[in-house]
Design a protein around this motif. Structure first.
Motif, PDB file in Angstrom:
ATOM      1  N   ALA A  97      -3.430  -4.663 -10.403  1.00  0.00           N
ATOM      2  CA  ALA A  97      -2.036  -4.698 -10.822  1.00  0.00           C
ATOM      3  C   ALA A  97      -1.135  -4.471  -9.620  1.00  0.00           C
ATOM      4  O   ALA A  97      -1.516  -3.779  -8.669  1.00  0.00           O
ATOM      5  CB  ALA A  97      -1.774  -3.629 -11.880  1.00  0.00           C
ATOM      6  N   SER A  98       0.055  -5.041  -9.698  1.00  0.00           N
ATOM      7  CA  SER A  98       1.037  -4.852  -8.628  1.00  0.00           C
ATOM      8  C   SER A  98       2.068  -3.819  -9.084  1.00  0.00           C
ATOM      9  O   SER A  98       2.532  -3.846 -10.229  1.00  0.00           O
ATOM     10  CB  SER A  98       1.721  -6.168  -8.280  1.00  0.00           C
ATOM     11  N   GLU A  99       2.404  -2.937  -8.157  1.00  0.00           N
ATOM     12  CA  GLU A  99       3.310  -1.848  -8.466  1.00  0.00           C
ATOM     13  C   GLU A  99       4.760  -2.295  -8.343  1.00  0.00           C
ATOM     14  O   GLU A  99       5.104  -3.083  -7.457  1.00  0.00           O
ATOM     15  CB  GLU A  99       3.053  -0.675  -7.520  1.00  0.00           C
ATOM     16  N   SER A 100       5.592  -1.789  -9.224  1.00  0.00           N
ATOM     17  CA  SER A 100       7.011  -2.097  -9.143  1.00  0.00           C
ATOM     18  C   SER A 100       7.572  -1.684  -7.792  1.00  0.00           C
ATOM     19  O   SER A 100       7.211  -0.639  -7.245  1.00  0.00           O
ATOM     20  CB  SER A 100       7.767  -1.360 -10.248  1.00  0.00           C
ATOM     21  N   ARG A 101       8.459  -2.510  -7.239  1.00  0.00           N
ATOM     22  CA  ARG A 101       9.093  -2.162  -5.973  1.00  0.00           C
ATOM     23  C   ARG A 101      10.168  -1.100  -6.150  1.00  0.00           C
ATOM     24  O   ARG A 101      10.630  -0.508  -5.177  1.00  0.00           O
ATOM     25  CB  ARG A 101       9.713  -3.416  -5.353  1.00  0.00           C
ATOM     26  N   PHE A 102      10.552  -0.854  -7.408  1.00  0.00           N
ATOM     27  CA  PHE A 102      11.705   0.018  -7.662  1.00  0.00           C
ATOM     28  C   PHE A 102      11.334   1.297  -8.398  1.00  0.00           C
ATOM     29  O   PHE A 102      12.066   2.283  -8.337  1.00  0.00           O
ATOM     30  CB  PHE A 102      12.751  -0.752  -8.464  1.00  0.00           C
ATOM     31  N   VAL A 103      10.228   1.291  -9.100  1.00  0.00           N
ATOM     32  CA  VAL A 103       9.813   2.453  -9.853  1.00  0.00           C
ATOM     33  C   VAL A 103       8.382   2.802  -9.470  1.00  0.00           C
ATOM     34  O   VAL A 103       7.437   2.107  -9.854  1.00  0.00           O
ATOM     35  CB  VAL A 103       9.901   2.214 -11.379  1.00  0.00           C
ATOM     36  N   SER A 104       8.218   3.860  -8.718  1.00  0.00           N
ATOM     37  CA  SER A 104       6.888   4.262  -8.274  1.00  0.00           C
ATOM     38  C   SER A 104       6.008   4.598  -9.468  1.00  0.00           C
ATOM     39  O   SER A 104       6.447   5.287 -10.402  1.00  0.00           O
ATOM     40  CB  SER A 104       6.995   5.471  -7.350  1.00  0.00           C
ATOM     41  N   GLY A 105       4.801   4.075  -9.461  1.00  0.00           N
ATOM     42  CA  GLY A 105       3.870   4.363 -10.537  1.00  0.00           C
ATOM     43  C   GLY A 105       3.943   3.422 -11.716  1.00  0.00           C
ATOM     44  O   GLY A 105       3.138   3.534 -12.646  1.00  0.00           O
ATOM     45  N   ARG A 106       4.902   2.534 -11.702  1.00  0.00           N
ATOM     46  CA  ARG A 106       4.974   1.523 -12.749  1.00  0.00           C
ATOM     47  C   ARG A 106       4.374   0.228 -12.233  1.00  0.00           C
ATOM     48  O   ARG A 106       4.720  -0.209 -11.126  1.00  0.00           O
ATOM     49  CB  ARG A 106       6.414   1.274 -13.187  1.00  0.00           C
ATOM     50  N   TYR A 107       3.497  -0.347 -13.024  1.00  0.00           N
ATOM     51  CA  TYR A 107       2.832  -1.574 -12.625  1.00  0.00           C
ATOM     52  C   TYR A 107       3.317  -2.707 -13.517  1.00  0.00           C
ATOM     53  O   TYR A 107       3.218  -2.632 -14.744  1.00  0.00           O
ATOM     54  CB  TYR A 107       1.308  -1.404 -12.693  1.00  0.00           C
ATOM     55  N   ASP A 108       3.844  -3.735 -12.890  1.00  0.00           N
ATOM     56  CA  ASP A 108       4.525  -4.782 -13.634  1.00  0.00           C
ATOM     57  C   ASP A 108       3.641  -5.987 -13.940  1.00  0.00           C
ATOM     58  O   ASP A 108       3.823  -6.626 -14.970  1.00  0.00           O
ATOM     59  CB  ASP A 108       5.754  -5.257 -12.851  1.00  0.00           C
ATOM     60  N   TYR A 109       2.752  -6.325 -13.043  1.00  0.00           N
ATOM     61  CA  TYR A 109       1.924  -7.510 -13.224  1.00  0.00           C
ATOM     62  C   TYR A 109       0.453  -7.130 -13.196  1.00  0.00           C
ATOM     63  O   TYR A 109       0.033  -6.310 -12.373  1.00  0.00           O
ATOM     64  CB  TYR A 109       2.222  -8.549 -12.134  1.00  0.00           C
ATOM     65  N   TRP A 110      -0.299  -7.759 -14.101  1.00  0.00           N
ATOM     66  CA  TRP A 110      -1.711  -7.423 -14.278  1.00  0.00           C
ATOM     67  C   TRP A 110      -2.566  -8.677 -14.285  1.00  0.00           C
ATOM     68  O   TRP A 110      -2.127  -9.746 -14.739  1.00  0.00           O
ATOM     69  CB  TRP A 110      -1.901  -6.694 -15.619  1.00  0.00           C
ATOM     70  N   GLY A 111      -3.789  -8.525 -13.788  1.00  0.00           N
ATOM     71  CA  GLY A 111      -4.748  -9.590 -13.913  1.00  0.00           C
ATOM     72  C   GLY A 111      -5.428  -9.556 -15.268  1.00  0.00           C
ATOM     73  O   GLY A 111      -5.149  -8.678 -16.102  1.00  0.00           O
ATOM     74  N   GLN A 112      -6.324 -10.496 -15.472  1.00  0.00           N
ATOM     75  CA  GLN A 112      -7.032 -10.605 -16.747  1.00  0.00           C
ATOM     76  C   GLN A 112      -8.241  -9.687 -16.828  1.00  0.00           C
ATOM     77  O   GLN A 112      -8.773  -9.450 -17.925  1.00  0.00           O
ATOM     78  CB  GLN A 112      -7.469 -12.050 -16.976  1.00  0.00           C
ATOM     79  N   GLY A 113      -8.687  -9.213 -15.690  1.00  0.00           N
ATOM     80  CA  GLY A 113      -9.794  -8.266 -15.678  1.00  0.00           C
ATOM     81  C   GLY A 113     -11.126  -8.918 -15.356  1.00  0.00           C
ATOM     82  O   GLY A 113     -11.333 -10.113 -15.574  1.00  0.00           O
TER      83      GLY A 113
END
Length: 120
Positions: A97-113
């Motif tokens: 997952a990619s972490e939000s650039r603006f909110v630390s600890g929030r992940y905005d985009y995820w792979g399918q696994g």
């Protein structure tokens, strides 16, 4: 659009190793902190490891510390998770997952696994 695609999962005996990869597209990879998470059957998704976007600092869940290594290759837009000394309790679907650039600890985009299964 942003795409994260995991690969490298499989079936391994306890004590073995695997390396997971996560290929990223649709975003400037070097601008994002990245993380690995996993979800075992019947359990909630849990944090595994994180790597920062700038100084490549890392953090790990206690359960994988010393056994797993997260790394990234910004030139290849790819995130890695090297897993060693695998245990049956590491069995799970692993997500990047990619972490939000603006909110630390929030992940905005995820792979399918990708499925990781460790046999005892």
């Amino acid at each position: 659009q942003v795409q994260l695609r995991e690969s490298g999962g499989g079936l391994v005996q306890a004590g073995g190793s695997l390396r997971l990869s996560c290929a990223a597209s649709g975003l400037t990879f070097s601008n994002y902190g990245m993380g690995w998470f996993r979800q075992a059957p019947g359990k909630e998704r849990e944090f595994v490891a994180r790597i920062s976007r700038s100084d490549f600092s890392t953090s790990y869940a206690d359960s994988v510390k010393g056994r797993f290594t997260i790394s990234r290759d910004n030139a290849k837009n790819t995130l890695y998770l090297q897993m060693r000394s695998l245990k049956p309790e590491d069995t799970a679907v692993y997500y990047c997952a990619s972490e939000s650039r603006f909110v630390s600890g929030r992940y905005d985009y995820w792979g399918q696994g990708t499925q990781v299964t460790i046999s005892s």
